[in-house]
Structures are given as structure tokens and as C-alpha cells.
Design an enzyme around this catalytic site. Structure first.
Site, mmCIF file in Angstrom:
data_model
loop_
_atom_site.group_PDB
_atom_site.id
_atom_site.type_symbol
_atom_site.label_atom_id
_atom_site.label_comp_id
_atom_site.label_asym_id
_atom_site.label_seq_id
_atom_site.Cartn_x
_atom_site.Cartn_y
_atom_site.Cartn_z
ATOM 1 N N TYR A 122 0.826 -1.519 0.105
ATOM 2 C CA TYR A 122 -0.102 0.134 0.171
ATOM 3 C C TYR A 122 1.053 1.129 0.527
ATOM 4 O O TYR A 122 0.146 2.608 -0.175
ATOM 5 C CB TYR A 122 -1.057 -0.422 1.254
ATOM 6 N N PHE A 402 -10.023 -4.850 10.728
ATOM 7 C CA PHE A 402 -10.843 -4.565 9.767
ATOM 8 C C PHE A 402 -10.705 -4.924 8.300
ATOM 9 O O PHE A 402 -9.342 -5.146 8.772
ATOM 10 C CB PHE A 402 -11.169 -3.103 10.664
HETATM 11 C C1 LIG Z 1 -3.053 -7.809 -2.530
HETATM 12 C C2 LIG Z 1 -3.065 -7.885 -4.232
HETATM 13 C C3 LIG Z 1 -4.479 -7.644 -4.069
HETATM 14 C C4 LIG Z 1 -2.576 -7.501 -5.175
HETATM 15 O O1 LIG Z 1 -3.965 -7.117 -6.564
HETATM 16 P P1 LIG Z 1 -3.426 -7.283 -7.644
HETATM 17 O O2 LIG Z 1 -4.360 -6.782 -8.480
HETATM 18 O O3 LIG Z 1 -2.680 -8.452 -8.148
HETATM 19 O O4 LIG Z 1 -2.129 -5.940 -8.515
HETATM 20 P P2 LIG Z 1 -2.017 -4.750 -8.747
HETATM 21 O O5 LIG Z 1 -1.618 -5.998 -10.583
HETATM 22 O O6 LIG Z 1 -2.806 -3.514 -9.432
HETATM 23 O O7 LIG Z 1 -0.476 -4.235 -8.833
HETATM 24 C C5 LIG Z 1 0.182 -2.974 -8.640
HETATM 25 C C6 LIG Z 1 1.567 -2.979 -8.053
HETATM 26 O O8 LIG Z 1 0.955 -3.288 -6.421
HETATM 27 C C7 LIG Z 1 2.495 -4.638 -6.420
HETATM 28 N N1 LIG Z 1 2.360 -5.109 -5.774
HETATM 29 C C8 LIG Z 1 0.902 -5.766 -5.659
HETATM 30 N N2 LIG Z 1 1.195 -6.678 -4.695
HETATM 31 C C9 LIG Z 1 2.079 -7.118 -3.779
HETATM 32 C C10 LIG Z 1 2.418 -7.976 -2.657
HETATM 33 N N3 LIG Z 1 1.984 -8.688 -2.783
HETATM 34 N N4 LIG Z 1 3.651 -8.036 -2.919
HETATM 35 C C11 LIG Z 1 4.613 -7.041 -3.381
HETATM 36 N N5 LIG Z 1 3.843 -6.105 -4.621
HETATM 37 C C12 LIG Z 1 2.453 -6.353 -4.618
HETATM 38 C C13 LIG Z 1 2.657 -4.744 -8.234
HETATM 39 O O9 LIG Z 1 3.560 -5.809 -8.390
HETATM 40 C C14 LIG Z 1 2.093 -3.678 -8.513
HETATM 41 O O10 LIG Z 1 3.773 -2.918 -8.633
HETATM 42 P P3 LIG Z 1 4.261 -1.528 -9.751
HETATM 43 O O11 LIG Z 1 2.791 -0.552 -9.999
HETATM 44 O O12 LIG Z 1 5.610 -1.219 -9.367
HETATM 45 O O13 LIG Z 1 3.668 -2.608 -10.960
HETATM 46 C C15 LIG Z 1 -3.504 -10.106 -4.732
HETATM 47 O O14 LIG Z 1 -2.440 -9.760 -5.087
HETATM 48 C C16 LIG Z 1 -4.657 -10.612 -3.771
HETATM 49 O O15 LIG Z 1 -5.191 -10.214 -3.817
HETATM 50 N N6 LIG Z 1 -4.070 -10.576 -3.017
HETATM 51 C C17 LIG Z 1 -4.644 -12.081 -1.849
HETATM 52 C C18 LIG Z 1 -5.108 -11.007 -0.667
HETATM 53 C C19 LIG Z 1 -4.472 -9.402 -0.221
HETATM 54 O O16 LIG Z 1 -3.179 -10.208 0.162
HETATM 55 N N7 LIG Z 1 -5.617 -8.671 -0.231
HETATM 56 C C20 LIG Z 1 -4.796 -7.333 0.501
HETATM 57 C C21 LIG Z 1 -5.836 -7.309 2.104
HETATM 58 S S1 LIG Z 1 -5.493 -6.328 2.999
#
Ligand SMILES: CC(C)(COP(=O)(O)OP(=O)(O)OC[C@H]1O[C@@H](n2cnc3c(N)ncnc32)[C@H](O)[C@@H]1OP(=O)(O)O)[C@@H](O)C(=O)NCCC(=O)NCCS
Length: 402
Positions: A122, A402
Site C-alpha cells: 500500500y 478490520f
Molecule cells: C494484494 C493484491 C490485492 C494485489 O492485487 P493485484 O491486482 O495483483 O495488484 P496490481 O496488479 O494492481 O499491482 C499494483 C502494484 O502493486 C504490486 N503488488 C501487488 N501485490 C503485491 C504484493 N503482495 N507484494 C508486493 N507488491 C505487490 C505490484 O507488483 C504492482 O507494482 P507496480 O505498480 O510497481 O507495477 C492481490 O495479490 C490479492 O488479492 N492478494 C490476496 C489478498 C490480499 O492480500 N489482499 C489485501 C488485503 S489487505
């Protein structure tokens, strides 16, 4: 290519948007679960990302009031963020964060806060690590207090219905005392804290109220997992929440939890580094306190957020704020007399907005951020001066994910 993002229109869309994170943990949400969510989350605050009409991700936000130093502010409590595993790393999250933060800004909520499943996610959207919390595991042979505790109160079990009346004032006292606490609605208490989940059926959580000085001054919610090894009690007690309105009440509720019979280990998590338990214990080292990041904060409207908290000392500091994701915050801000306003005066600290979020609740200092190369000090002594203003005790504490 960005994905189409808009609020969910009905329960069915809500279920599919929530299932983006659910895919990693559970089955699709049941009707009963959706009912519960809709008691605490407004449908229009659950955003869904679409690809060719199919939902491929979701992100929600609770409408919170979050305690900040010296008061409280409207806050988006970001929750159930997820991308379908079939669509990961294609920009779904970025599209969701874009629409959600624009929406939060339009609503006039100066801050957003969340718990991050993983730390690197984030920061790129301007969230900064804004509080710390840790877990403890206390064995029976190391659970003594350093000083004799004179017990004046009486703990008693209460039903969930009684807890609904007795516990909220204790929570509200925490909101008044510490930054980082969100106000709980009645629906929140019922659906998220006091409801006994089906899987706890055979051995549900217990609710205990501590009566002291003619009132309820502390409470605990806990679960036990009794067991015996070679005939010797080896049970575990997991503290889900334990709060007191004053030091005596806090000490007494913890003494109660530590003394339950048949329990070999008491565990608790989300305790802030300045939690009194660590100094109540005679053997704090053996509690194995393990620190982790807790609440992350994003200043959505830098001016309103900085003007919306109190400061420990009067003073002034000029920030050069960088905020690529929310460019309306970019530029020079002068904080003086507790009010932040645009200025042309020379900048003293150059900060990315996530660093400002880290310092906001008082848990992370500008000198720490400077030493970690997260803040650039342009004028000697500016970080220390800002710290004298921003520092706040007690430390922020959000006792619930949350
Ligand atoms: C975390 C999550 C929401 C990321 O979604 P995503 O659609 O793959 O993310 P994006 O493709 O929009 O990535 C945006 C950026 O964040 C980075 N990023 C996303 N997830 C990441 C992670 N877990 N660790 C490190 N970097 C991450 C991407 O590499 C990308 O980087 P860039 O902007 O430099 O290219 C997804 O992996 C997920 O659903 N994970 C499991 C549930 C979870 O963890 N949710 C968060 C709850 S707090």
C-alpha cells in the site's frame, strides 16, 4: 489498461466482489454472511473491478470515525481488498485504489486507514506504517506480576446480550484515550465482536466483565483450548480483546486471564509497545513480545488531516509534500498554530505522503523517518522541531483487524 471500477449495485455483485479476497480463504459468501456485512458496510462503498462484464476484484471501505491525537476524524476503513488469482498483477488493485481514493476524497474524509496483509502493497498508494503492535505468549511459570496486585474488583461471566450493554463504554474510553481506535456501532458489536461463529459452537468465546468501584471498568473476550499432556494441564487461552478504563482495572482483568486454571499458556496479539502488561509482568522477556506493523494511515486531504489533530507543542514547520497518486495534496504546506495551509515559504522537510501518514498518529517520528531515508531534512533541526509537535502519548492502538 485500467479496469472498469464502480460500486456494487446489489447483493450478488457484493458477493462476487468480496469473493476476490475470499478465493484465498473461503467458499463464496453465504446469504447470512452477506446480511452481516451489509449491516456494517454500505453497498456503495464496496467497489468492484470488471473485465468484460465479469468481476475480477473488489475493495471496500467502512465509514469510520477514527481517534486521532486530541480528537477524532471521519476515516475510510479500507477492507476486503482482493484481486481474483486469475487476474493478479495486471493492475486490478491499482484501478480499485484509484477509484476508492477519489471516492474517499469526494466524501470529504481526510484520512483512510487499513491493515495490510503484506507490507509492500500500500505504500505506492500513499499509505504509511502508522502504528506498531505485538503478540505475547505467557507461560504459567512466568506469569507473575512484578508487584503485588491488590484486587478490589470482581470478574463475572456475562452473556453476549449483557456484553452489548456493558462493554461499549470501556471501548469508548479507549477511543478517548488513544489515537487509532475506530468507534464501533451497535451492529459492529453484534456482528463482529460478540457474535459466536458457528465453528466455535462446542467451545465458544467467553465474555467477562470486571466490576470495580461500583461499575464495569474492564472486560475480556477470550477462548480456551483445554488439553492435558501426561495428565498435566497444558491448555491454551487466547485473548481476543482485554481492555480496562484505568490502570487498576487493566491490571485486574489481566490477572484474571493469567490465573484461569488448567491453562499453561496465555496468548494475545495486537498489543501496543506501551501496553501496561509488559511492565506489570515480573518476566517481560519471557512473554516473547514480537513486534509487527499495525494500522497504516493515508492522508487523503493533507490540509484537513493536519489541521484535524491536536499537537503536543505549539510550533511551526513547512513541508514539501510529494503525492503522485493524489496530486491535489502536492506542494508546500505550513503547519502553524495547529492549522495547515498552503505557503510559499521555503520548505524545511520534504516528505512523500506515506511518510506523513506514518508520523500522523504519533508512533513514528520524523527523525526516525529521516534516518531511514524516508524524509529529507532541508533545514537543520526541522525533524526534531516537527517531532516536538507530532509526538503523542499514549501510542496509537487499534485492537481489532478490520
Ligand atoms: C494484494 C493484491 C490485492 C494485489 O492485487 P493485484 O491486482 O495483483 O495488484 P496490481 O496488479 O494492481 O499491482 C499494483 C502494484 O502493486 C504490486 N503488488 C501487488 N501485490 C503485491 C504484493 N503482495 N507484494 C508486493 N507488491 C505487490 C505490484 O507488483 C504492482 O507494482 P507496480 O505498480 O510497481 O507495477 C492481490 O495479490 C490479492 O488479492 N492478494 C490476496 C489478498 C490480499 O492480500 N489482499 C489485501 C488485503 S489487505
Amino acid at each position: 489498461m485500467p479496469f472498469d471500477v464502480r460500486p456494487c449495485r446489489d447483493r450478488e455483485e457484493l458477493g462476487r466482489a468480496m469473493y476476490a479476497i475470499g478465493q484465498n480463504f473461503f467458499g463464496p459468501p453465504t446469504e447470512e454472511q452477506l446480511d452481516r456485512w451489509l449491516r456494517v458496510l454500505e453497498l456503495e462503498r464496496m467497489h468492484a473491478a470488471f473485465e468484460m462484464g465479469e468481476i475480477v476484484g473488489g475493495a471496500g471501505a467502512f465509514t469510520f470515525d477514527l481517534s486521532v491525537p486530541g480528537g477524532s476524524l471521519p476515516c475510510a476503513g479500507v477492507t476486503i481488498v482482493g484481486t481474483y488469482p486469475t487476474h493478479r498483477r495486471r493492475g486490478v488493485l491499482r484501478s480499485l485504489m484509484r477509484t476508492q481514493l477519489d471516492d474517499v476524497h469526494e466524501r470529504g474524509e481526510p484520512i483512510a486507514a487499513l491493515w495490510a496483509s503484506e507490507e509492500p502493497i500500500y505504500g505506492r498508494y500513499g499509505y504509511g506504517l502508522a502504528s506498531w503492535a505485538g503478540e505475547v505468549s505467557i507461560r504459567r511459570d512466568a506469569n507473575a506480576f512484578a508487584r503485588l496486585l491488590e484486587r478490589r474488583g470482581q470478574a463475572r461471566f456475562v452473556s453476549a446480550e449483557e456484553a452489548r450493554k456493558l462493554f461499549p463504554p470501556v471501548w469508548e474510553a479507549l477511543c478517548a484515550e488513544r489515537p487509532g481506535v475506530f468507534a464501533r456501532s451497535e451492529a459492529w458489536w453484534e456482528t463482529r465482536r460478540l457474535r459466536i461463529p458457528d465453528e466455535e459452537g462446542a467451545n465458544p468465546r467467553r465474555f467477562v466483565a470486571l466490576e470495580l468501584d461500583a461499575g464495569i471498568r474492564a472486560y475480556a473476550i477470550y477462548r480456551t483450548r483445554p488439553s492435558f499432556e501426561a495428565g498435566v494441564p497444558a491448555g491454551k487461552l487466547e485473548v481476543l480483546e482485554a481492555l480496562g478504563v484505568n490502570p487498576q482495572a487493566t491490571a485486574e482483568i489481566w490477572r484474571f486471564l493469567l490465573d484461569v486454571d488448567w491453562i499453561e499458556t496465555v496468548s494475545a496479539s495486537l498489543l501496543p509497545p506501551d501496553h501496561p502488561l509488559l511492565l506489570l509482568l515480573a518476566y517481560p522477556r519471557r512473554a516473547c513480545y514480537r513486534l509487527s506493523d499495525a494500522l497504516w494511515v493515508r492522508l487523503v486531504d493533507v490540509g484537513a488531516a493536519l489541521s484535524g489533530r491536536a499537537y503536543a507543542h505549539d510550533g511551526s514547520v513547512v513541508f514539501e509534500v510529494r503525492d503522485e497518486f493524489c496530486p491535489w495534496n502536492e506542494g508546500r504546506w505550513k503547519l502553524a498554530g495547529g492549522v495547515a495551509a498552503r505557503t510559499d515559504e521555503p520548505a524545511e522537510l520534504a516528505v512523500d505522503v506515506d511518510a506523513l501518514g506514518s508520523a500522523y498518529l504519533g508512533a513514528v517520528s520524523f527523525e526516525q523517518l529521516r534516518d531511514a531515508l524516508r524524509v529529507e531534512q532541508l533545514v537543520d533541526g526541522a525533524a526534531a522541531r516537527a517531532d516536538a509537535m507530532f509526538a503523542w502519548r499514549p501510542l496509537p492502538w487499534c485492537p481489532e483487524i478490520f
